[in-house]
Design a protein around this motif. Structure first.
Motif, PDB file in Angstrom:
ATOM      1  N   PHE A  35       2.961  -1.361   4.258  1.00 20.43           N
ATOM      2  CA  PHE A  35       2.755   0.047   3.921  1.00 20.43           C
ATOM      3  C   PHE A  35       4.066   0.670   3.444  1.00 20.43           C
ATOM      4  CE2 PHE A  35       3.053   4.535   5.221  1.00 20.43           C
ATOM      5  CZ  PHE A  35       2.080   5.060   4.368  1.00 20.43           C
ATOM      6  N   LEU A  36       3.971   1.416   2.348  1.00 16.34           N
ATOM      7  CA  LEU A  36       5.135   2.109   1.795  1.00 16.34           C
ATOM      8  C   LEU A  36       4.820   3.598   1.745  1.00 16.34           C
ATOM      9  CD1 LEU A  36       5.707  -0.339  -1.203  1.00 16.34           C
ATOM     10  CD2 LEU A  36       6.948  -0.329   0.970  1.00 16.34           C
ATOM     11  N   HIS A  37       5.567   4.396   2.502  1.00 19.86           N
ATOM     12  CA  HIS A  37       5.320   5.835   2.503  1.00 19.86           C
ATOM     13  C   HIS A  37       5.991   6.455   1.286  1.00 19.86           C
ATOM     14  CE1 HIS A  37       5.597   9.987   4.619  1.00 19.86           C
ATOM     15  NE2 HIS A  37       4.453   9.832   3.977  1.00 19.86           N
ATOM     16  N   GLY A  38       5.174   6.917   0.356  1.00 15.95           N
ATOM     17  CA  GLY A  38       5.711   7.494  -0.863  1.00 15.95           C
ATOM     18  C   GLY A  38       4.640   8.283  -1.575  1.00 15.95           C
ATOM     19  N   SER A  49      -5.414   4.476   8.933  1.00 11.27           N
ATOM     20  CA  SER A  49      -5.359   3.218   8.186  1.00 11.27           C
ATOM     21  C   SER A  49      -4.110   2.405   8.493  1.00 11.27           C
ATOM     22  CB  SER A  49      -5.399   3.500   6.675  1.00 11.27           C
ATOM     23  OG  SER A  49      -6.615   4.093   6.302  1.00 11.27           O
ATOM     24  N   LEU A  50      -3.070   3.045   8.998  1.00 15.75           N
ATOM     25  CA  LEU A  50      -1.782   2.362   9.137  1.00 15.75           C
ATOM     26  C   LEU A  50      -1.863   1.148  10.058  1.00 15.75           C
ATOM     27  CD1 LEU A  50       0.711   5.385   9.249  1.00 15.75           C
ATOM     28  CD2 LEU A  50      -0.118   4.056   7.287  1.00 15.75           C
ATOM     29  N   SER A  51      -2.514   1.312  11.194  1.00 15.74           N
ATOM     30  CA  SER A  51      -2.620   0.183  12.128  1.00 15.74           C
ATOM     31  C   SER A  51      -3.503  -0.918  11.538  1.00 15.74           C
ATOM     32  CB  SER A  51      -3.176   0.649  13.476  1.00 15.74           C
ATOM     33  OG  SER A  51      -4.459   1.233  13.318  1.00 15.74           O
ATOM     34  N   ARG A  52      -4.529  -0.530  10.779  1.00 18.93           N
ATOM     35  CA  ARG A  52      -5.419  -1.514  10.144  1.00 18.93           C
ATOM     36  C   ARG A  52      -4.655  -2.300   9.078  1.00 18.93           C
ATOM     37  NH1 ARG A  52      -9.027   1.614   7.215  1.00 18.93           N
ATOM     38  NH2 ARG A  52     -10.340  -0.226   6.865  1.00 18.93           N
ATOM     39  N   LEU A  53      -3.862  -1.599   8.277  1.00 19.47           N
ATOM     40  CA  LEU A  53      -3.069  -2.267   7.248  1.00 19.47           C
ATOM     41  C   LEU A  53      -2.055  -3.228   7.873  1.00 19.47           C
ATOM     42  CD1 LEU A  53      -2.433   0.802   4.921  1.00 19.47           C
ATOM     43  CD2 LEU A  53      -3.880  -1.161   4.378  1.00 19.47           C
ATOM     44  N   LYS A  54      -1.400  -2.766   8.913  1.00 22.82           N
ATOM     45  CA  LYS A  54      -0.388  -3.602   9.573  1.00 22.82           C
ATOM     46  C   LYS A  54      -1.022  -4.853  10.162  1.00 22.82           C
ATOM     47  CE  LYS A  54       3.333  -3.457  13.005  1.00 22.82           C
ATOM     48  NZ  LYS A  54       4.056  -2.606  14.002  1.00 22.82           N
ATOM     49  N   ALA A  55      -2.164  -4.679  10.820  1.00 24.51           N
ATOM     50  CA  ALA A  55      -2.853  -5.825  11.431  1.00 24.51           C
ATOM     51  C   ALA A  55      -3.298  -6.829  10.383  1.00 24.51           C
ATOM     52  CB  ALA A  55      -4.053  -5.336  12.237  1.00 24.51           C
ATOM     53  N   ALA A  56      -3.565  -6.352   9.165  1.00 20.14           N
ATOM     54  CA  ALA A  56      -4.026  -7.236   8.088  1.00 20.14           C
ATOM     55  C   ALA A  56      -2.866  -7.933   7.374  1.00 20.14           C
ATOM     56  CB  ALA A  56      -4.847  -6.441   7.077  1.00 20.14           C
ATOM     57  N   ALA A 101       0.850  -1.186   0.000  1.00 19.86           N
ATOM     58  CA  ALA A 101       0.000   0.000   0.000  1.00 19.86           C
ATOM     59  C   ALA A 101       0.888   1.239   0.000  1.00 19.86           C
ATOM     60  CB  ALA A 101      -0.913   0.002   1.222  1.00 19.86           C
ATOM     61  N   LEU A 102       0.840   2.004  -1.088  1.00 21.65           N
ATOM     62  CA  LEU A 102       1.653   3.217  -1.234  1.00 21.65           C
ATOM     63  C   LEU A 102       0.780   4.438  -0.986  1.00 21.65           C
ATOM     64  CD1 LEU A 102       4.419   4.497  -2.256  1.00 21.65           C
ATOM     65  CD2 LEU A 102       3.300   4.619  -4.500  1.00 21.65           C
TER      66      LEU A 102
END
Length: 353
Positions: free
Chosen positions: A54-57, A43-50, A31-32
């Motif tokens: 995550f790519l910060h860009g 969304s970051l914690s939701r993405l990590k839990a799934a 996820a960028l």
């Protein structure tokens, strides 16, 4: 399968990523996102839990793409989504994100021979043409009729062959320009693509604002007992839109992801359709029922820039091509968003109130 979802911390991108990972645990999903929009950080914690990386860009930066791993499919869900964006004379971020960002996404997909699924918008259709369509004024909404001055429109809504000549907002123009480039990449570079022109998309985790995400905004204002206004078209609240729940959009994207050859090079209108449509007046009534709250709603007769009286998606083509059609209606959508507000009130109140 390896998938890159741009705008991956946004409402649409994160929702698609989490649903894909849930249904296909073996898929590697990236996820960028640049986290510019307020609320995307949730969304970051939701993405990590799934189990999503995550790519910060920023899609505006070619250098950010150079650092990304190879993937099989790019789902381009990033955007500056406001129809009012750039109308104040500062269109740079809008154009750099929605047009040049798409070019970077296309070149990344081409580099890795990845399939390309693009989320476009119904706003590619010209405002003046929509505003001069024949309509009837019912008790609570405006309704399209079958007798129309242009092709591509009927009581079922607006179809893909609706005329494209005319102004449509800077937002709509950047998305249409991206569509044209995608078609060129498909034709001359052999990139496998599909374009989805979506109406109003909504559901939990959308951070609704006045200019984008009206469904969540309307429900949240009722939930937190604040004020609203019927703006334009006499201030009666009869302007009408179809609403597509993110879970219904996911089912279409899932199908396209695994059957892209069947719709390669196609443009598909995808929205809630007549069955999942509502005027603001009708939406207010449902919000009152679901939340149990009645709030003050003022009337402003004058129209805003780039507004339209009604838009309904004609899903005939996408249903014939894919078998897909939306399943969730307006009351189900309102109830789902209301339950989400209840469950996450502490985190959402500072953003949506």
């Amino acid at each position: 399968m390896k998938i890159l979802i741009t705008g991956g911390a946004g409402f649409v991108g994160a929702s698609l990523a989490i649903s894909l990972k849930k249904n296909y645990p073996s898929y590697q999903i990236f996820a960028l996102d640049n986290l510019k929009r307020r609320g995307s950080e949730l969304s970051l914690s939701r993405l990590k839990a799934a189990g999503i990386e995550f790519l910060h860009g920023d899609i505006r930066s070619k250098e950010d793409f150079d650092a990304l791993p190879a993937v099989d499919t790019v789902i381009e869900a990033s955007a500056e989504p406001s129809v009012l964006a750039g109308l104040d004379g500062t269109p740079d971020y809008l154009i750099n994100t929605n047009l040049f960002g798409t070019v970077n996404c296309l070149n990344f997909a081409l580099k890795h021979k990845a399939n390309f699924i693009f989320l476009s918008t119904s706003r590619v259709y010209p405002i003046k043409t929509i505003e001069t369509l024949n309509f009837a004024e019912a008790d609570t909404r405006f309704v399209l009729t079958d007798d129309q001055p242009v092709p591509g429109v009927s009581s079922r809504g607006i179809a893909e062959d609706f005329p494209l000549t005319g102004a449509r907002s800077l937002y709509g123009t950047t998305k249409l320009a991206s569509e044209l480039l995608i078609q060129e990449y498909n034709e001359f570079y052999g990139l496998k693509t599909v374009i989805n022109r979506c109406g109003v998309i909504t559901g939990p985790w959308q951070m609704g604002k006045v200019d984008q995400g009206v469904m969540v905004l309307w429900i949240a204002k009722h939930y937190f007992e604040q004020k609203l206004a019927y703006i334009g078209y006499g201030g009666t609240g009869k302007q009408t839109r179809d609403m597509l729940h993110i879970a219904d959009l996911y089912r279409l994207i899932d199908w396209e992801l695994h059957n892209l050859d069947a719709v390669n090079g196609e443009i598909l209108n995808a929205g809630g359709g007549v069955k999942s449509s509502a005027s603001l007046q009708e939406l207010t009534s449902i919000c009152q029922d679901v939340t149990g709250k009645t709030i003050p709603i003022t009337s402003v007769a004058e129209n805003r820039a780039a507004d339209i009286r009604l838009y309904i998606t004609d899903n005939t083509n996408v249903t014939q091509r894919t078998g897909w059609e939306p399943q969730l209606g307006i009351r189900e959508i309102v109830t789902d968003i209301h339950d989400w507000l209840n469950e996450n009130r502490d985190a959402l109140e500072p953003i949506l109130k």
